[in-house]
Design a protein around this motif. Structure first.
Motif: not given
Length: 110
Positions: A66-89
């Motif tokens: 990462f370029d930025e030294p600080e972790t951004p505040q994470l968006n749980a809904r976005w992570i949820q969507e990414l996880m659902m996509n990962a489980s798809s074909s």
């Protein structure tokens, strides 16, 4: 602009830091469960036009930079969507941030 190094490839995959932080959580969760899946993205401006896909497997080295030294505040809904996509074909496609849904939680850490 963050970078994702996969396997023995010397050239990193360039991904915006905020998106990479969210991908890191989704990818780490899937790999921790010993689950394999694909990750696809469109080539950024300044690169040859097109898109790429890689097969993510727990036995293949993976490094997030990462370029930025600080972790951004994470968006749980976005992570949820990414996880659902990962489980798809189709696997994870690098999607724009999902802004509707629950507020980001502090429990998630990139």
């Amino acid at each position: 602009m963050g970078m994702l190094y996969y396997g023995v490839a010397e050239d990193p995959i360039h991904i915006e830091d905020r998106a990479l932080a969210h991908l890191k959580v989704a990818i780490a969760t899937k790999l921790r469960r010993q689950e394999s899946f694909t990750l696809s993205w469109k080539h950024p401006e300044g690169s040859p036009q097109g898109r790429s896909t890689i097969w993510l497997h727990p036995s293949i080295p993976l490094r997030f930079v990462f370029d930025e030294p600080e972790t951004p505040q994470l968006n749980a809904r976005w992570i949820q969507e990414l996880m659902m996509n990962a489980s798809s074909s189709g696997g994870i496609g690098l999607i724009d941030e999902v802004i509707d849904g629950p507020e980001p939680t502090e429990e998630l850490e990139a």
